[in-house]
Design an enzyme around this catalytic site. Structure first.
Site, PDB file in Angstrom:
ATOM      1  N   ASP A  76       0.825  -1.202   0.000  1.00  8.77           N
ATOM      2  CA  ASP A  76       0.000   0.000   0.000  1.00  8.77           C
ATOM      3  C   ASP A  76       0.864   1.259   0.000  1.00  8.77           C
ATOM      4  O   ASP A  76       1.727   1.434   0.867  1.00  8.77           O
ATOM      5  CB  ASP A  76      -0.898  -0.049   1.239  1.00  8.77           C
ATOM      6  CG  ASP A  76      -1.739   1.190   1.437  1.00  8.77           C
ATOM      7  OD1 ASP A  76      -1.940   1.949   0.474  1.00  8.77           O
ATOM      8  OD2 ASP A  76      -2.214   1.400   2.576  1.00  8.77           O
ATOM      9  N   HIS A 134      -3.749   4.227   6.942  1.00  9.41           N
ATOM     10  CA  HIS A 134      -2.690   3.733   6.065  1.00  9.41           C
ATOM     11  C   HIS A 134      -1.313   3.921   6.704  1.00  9.41           C
ATOM     12  O   HIS A 134      -1.080   4.876   7.450  1.00  9.41           O
ATOM     13  CB  HIS A 134      -2.731   4.463   4.723  1.00  9.41           C
ATOM     14  CG  HIS A 134      -4.011   4.273   3.970  1.00  9.41           C
ATOM     15  ND1 HIS A 134      -4.221   3.244   3.089  1.00  9.41           N
ATOM     16  CD2 HIS A 134      -5.172   4.974   3.999  1.00  9.41           C
ATOM     17  CE1 HIS A 134      -5.445   3.324   2.593  1.00  9.41           C
ATOM     18  NE2 HIS A 134      -6.041   4.373   3.120  1.00  9.41           N
TER      19      HIS A 134
END
EC number: 3.1.-.-
Length: 593
Positions: free
Chosen positions: A233, A406
Site C-alpha cells: 500500500d 494507512h
C-alpha cells in the site's frame, strides 16, 4: 525491464537486506509445514502474471488479477467516486474487458476489506462473472447489503485470518492487518513461482480499538521462508514516521465532547466501525444518546452489531422521533456525508434541507474523516454552509479528530524488512506515490532492478525468479450513470462538460417537405447560454444571421437536411465566437412542414 537482464535466482536469509548473501538453489515456494509441500501446484512453463485493472496510478477502483496457466484469481474489485469533470456520473468502475476474454479461468475473488474502493464494483462484476467470493465476516456482511440493493446473488464464503483457500494452482492465506475498517486482511498468495504478499490497505497500529493488531508474526514467517514479491500500500508514503493509533481519536473526542453545549454531529465513513464505536462510547460517557443518520450508516452499524463487532446498547440508540424531545446537550448524531457527497445526510442538514434535523446556533459538527483527493472544494463548501447555520465545525485541518488508516514511511519500511521480498511492486496510489514508494524500497536495501514500477494494464511477469513488464493489456474506466453501465463514454462526458461550461442553443427551422423551401423560423431557444428576456436584441441578430445564410441556399441544397444543419451550426458558432467569445452547443432542429 527484460527478463534477460535479471539476476540469477537467489534466496535471502538473515542479516540486513542489503548485505544478504545469495544462495544458488532455485527460489522456493513458501511453506507452512512439511505436509504443504506435497500440496503445492506443479511448476509449468507458464509465468505468474500480475495485472492491475485499477488502483495503480490512481486512488480507488482497486482490482488486481493474478494469472498462472489456466487459473486466474482477482483481489478486490472497487469503485471510484466521480471527479468534478465527470458531470452526471454516479460511480466509476474498472473496465473488465481483459477479464471477459479469460472468464473461463476465473477461480474466485478474494477481498482484503470492506471499503468501497475495494468492493464497490462487485455488484456490476458479478452480473457478468458469477464466481465464489472469499472475505472476512464484516467484509462479506457489508458486501451482502450492497448485493441485496442491486438484486445480485453471489456465492459468499467467510474466512478468518490465517485461514487458507485453494483456488486452482493458487493457495491464499489471509493475514490480519489493522486498518480504518474492521476485519482487514493482507493476502499471502502462493503460486508455483513463489509467494506474493499483497498487503491491501494496512497500518501497524499497536493499540487498535478492538485489540486486533497487524499479524507481524505471520509476515515474518513468510519472510523467513521466502517471498517472491511484496505488493504494498502506497497511499501514505509521503508521510514520515508512523501513523497515529486509531485510539488517539477516541481520546481527542473525549476531550472535545464535554466542551460542546449544543447537539453534536459526527460525520464519518459508515464502514469505519472503530470510529463509530469510539463516538458511541464518548457519547455515553457524556450523557448523550446516539442517533444514526444516513442509510449506509444505519445498515453498516446493524451488520456490525449483529456480527459482534460493535457493542452499542439498545438504550444508547435513539429513534429520530425522539430528537425534538431531548435537550440539545443530550444528543449525538453519527452521520454520513463527511466528503460532501450530493444528497448525503450531512449535506442536506448543511443546506437546511433535512426534514427532521435542523442545525441550531451552538451545535457542533465534527468531520471525522480524511479528505479524499479531489473532494477538497466540495468539503470546503460544506464547511462554509455549516458555519452559515451557526455551527462550530471541527475537521482534520483544525482539530485532531481523524487519523489515517494507512501506513506511513517507517511502517512501510518495517513491512519490507519483515517480509524480505526478492521483488517489490508499489500498489494503491497515484503515480507519485508509486514512485516515492519505489525509492523508499531502494533505501531499505532492495536493489533498484528488483523494484518494479507498473501502472494499470501493464503485465508484471515472474518466471524462474526473474521479473519483467512484458506487455500492456486493455484497461480503463467504465462510468455508471443511474441504471446505465458503460453507456456514458468520453464523448458523452465531453458533451456534458460543453453544456455545463457554455450552454446550449436550439435552433428550430421549418422547411416545406414537398418543395424544400424555407418557410418557418428560425426560432432560437437557449439554456445555460444567455438570459433570453434580457438578450432579445442579441438573439434577434442571431436569427437574422441564420435567415440570411439560408436565403442564399438553393432549393436543392435546402432539401439536404444534414447540409442545412451544418450551415446553421457554422453560422451561429462564428457569430457567437466573434460577438461574445462563447462557444455554446448549437443544435439545429429541422421540421418538415
Amino acid at each position: 525491464m527484460n527478463a534477460d537482464s535479471k539476476e540469477t535466482a537467489a534466496v535471502y536469509s538473515g542479516g540486513e537486506q542489503g548485505g544478504k548473501e545469495e544462495a544458488t538453489q532455485a527460489y522456493p515456494a513458501v511453506r507452512q509445514g512439511a505436509s504443504d509441500e506435497a500440496n503445492a501446484a506443479p511448476r509449468s512453463n507458464s509465468p505468474l502474471r500480475i495485472v492491475a485493472l485499477g488502483g495503480l496510478g490512481e486512488i480507488g477502483i482497486n482490482c488486481m488479477a493474478y494469472e498462472y496457466g489456466d487459473d486466474l484469481i482477482l483481489v478486490d474489485a472497487g469503485l471510484m467516486f466521480p471527479d468534478a469533470d465527470m458531470p452526471g456520473v454516479d460511480y466509476v468502475i474498472p473496465d473488465f474487458s481483459w477479464l471477459r476474454e479469460r472468464a473461463d479461468k476465473l477461480r474466485g475473488i478474494l477481498l482484503t476489506h470492506g471499503h468501497e474502493d475495494h468492493i464497490g464494483a462487485l455488484p456490476f462484476l458479478l452480473r457478468e462473472f458469477p464466481t465464489p467470493i472469499y472475505g472476512t465476516a464484516l467484509t462479506l456482511g457489508i458486501l451482502e447489503g450492497k448485493l441485496l440493493e442491486y438484486k445480485v446473488e453471489a456465492d459468499l464464503n467467510p474466512v478468518q485470518p490465517r485461514d487458507t483457500v485453494t483456488l486452482g494452482c493458487f493457495q491464499i492465506e489471509f493475514i490480519r492487518v489493522a486498518h480504518s475498517v474492521v476485519d482487514g486482511c493482507a493476502l499471502a498468495i502462493r503460486s508455483p513461482e513463489g509467494v506474493v504478499i499483497h498487503t491491501g490497505d494496512f497500518k501497524l497500529d499497536q493499540t487498535p480499538v478492538d485489540g486486533e493488531v497487524t499479524d507481524l508474526g505471520t509476515f515474518a514467517r513468510y519472510g523467513d521462508q521466502g517471498v517472491l514479491a511484496l505488493l504494498s500500500d502506497s497511499t501514505n508514503v509521503e508521510r514520515e514516521g508512523y501513523t497515529i493509533s486509531e485510539r488517539y481519536v477516541g481520546e481527542a473526542l473525549g476531550d472535545l465532547f464535554p466542551k460542546c453545549k449544543g447537539r453534536i454531529i459526527v460525520a464519518a465513513f459508515s464502514s469505519n466501525i472503530h470510529r463509530v464505536q469510539q463516538v458511541a462510547d464518548v457519547a455515553a460517557a457524556s450523557g448523550r444518546k446516539v442517533l444514526l443518520n444516513g442509510r449506509s450508516m444505519v445498515n453498516n452499524v446493524r451488520i456490525a452489531r449483529n456480527l459482534g463487532y460493535l457493542t452499542i446498547s439498545d438504550d444508547l440508540l435513539m429513534d429520530i422521533r425522539e430528537l425534538n424531545h431531548l435537550p440539545p446537550e443530550q444528543v449525538c448524531i453519527i452521520s454520513t456525508g463527511s466528503q460532501g457527497e450530493p444528497m448525503s445526510a450531512l449535506v442536506r442538514i448543511a443546506m437546511d434541507d433535512h426534514k427532521q434535523i435542523k442545525l441550531e446556533k451552538g451545535d457542533t459538527v465534527i468531520l471525522s474523516s480524511r479528505n479524499i483527493p479531489g473532494n477538497e472544494r466540495t468539503i470546503s463548501e460544506l464547511i462554509n454552509h455549516l458555519y452559515r447555520r451557526g455551527a462550530d465545525v471541527h475537521h482534520e485541518k483544525v482539530s485532531e479528530v481523524h487519523v489515517s488508516g494507512h501506513a506511513s514511511q517507517e511502517e512501510l519500511k518495517l513491512m519490507m524488512n519483515i517480509t524480505q521480498p526478492r521483488f517489490f511492486l508499489p500498489i494503491h496510489g497515484e503515480y507519485r506515490h508509486l514512485v516515492l514508494h519505489r525509492r523508499l524500497a531502494m533505501k531499505v536495501g532492495i536493489p533498484e532492478e528488483r523494484c518494479l514500477l507498473a501502472v494499470n494494464g501493464e503485465v508484471v511477469s515472474f518466471y524462474n525468479n526473474t521479473a519483467c513488464i512484458e506487455e500492456t493489456v486493455e484497461t480503463g474506466r467504465v462510468f455508471v450513470d443511474g441504471k446505465g453501465v458503460g453507456d456514458v463514454g468520453e464523448v458523452v462526458l465531453k458533451d456534458r462538460r460543453h453544456l455545463a461550461e457554455d450552454g446550449m442553443v436550439l435552433v428550430i427551422i421549418g422547411i416545406n417537405q414537398h418543395t424544400g423551401e424555407f418557410i418557418y423560423g428560425p426560432e432560437i431557444v437557449s439554456r445555460g447560454f444567455v438570459f433570453e428576456d434580457e438578450s432579445q436584441a442579441y438573439l434577434q441578430t442571431a436569427k437574422e444571421m441564420v435567415r440570411e445564410a439560408l436565403k442564399e441556399l438553393s432549393v436543392e441544397f435546402l432539401a439536404d437536411r444534414d447540409e442545412v444543419r451544418q450551415i446553421v451550426r457554422q453560422t451561429l458558432k462564428r457569430f457567437f465566437k466573434k460577438s461574445i467569445e462563447r462557444r455554446p452547443m448549437v443544435l439545429p432542429v429541422i421540421l418538415e412542414m
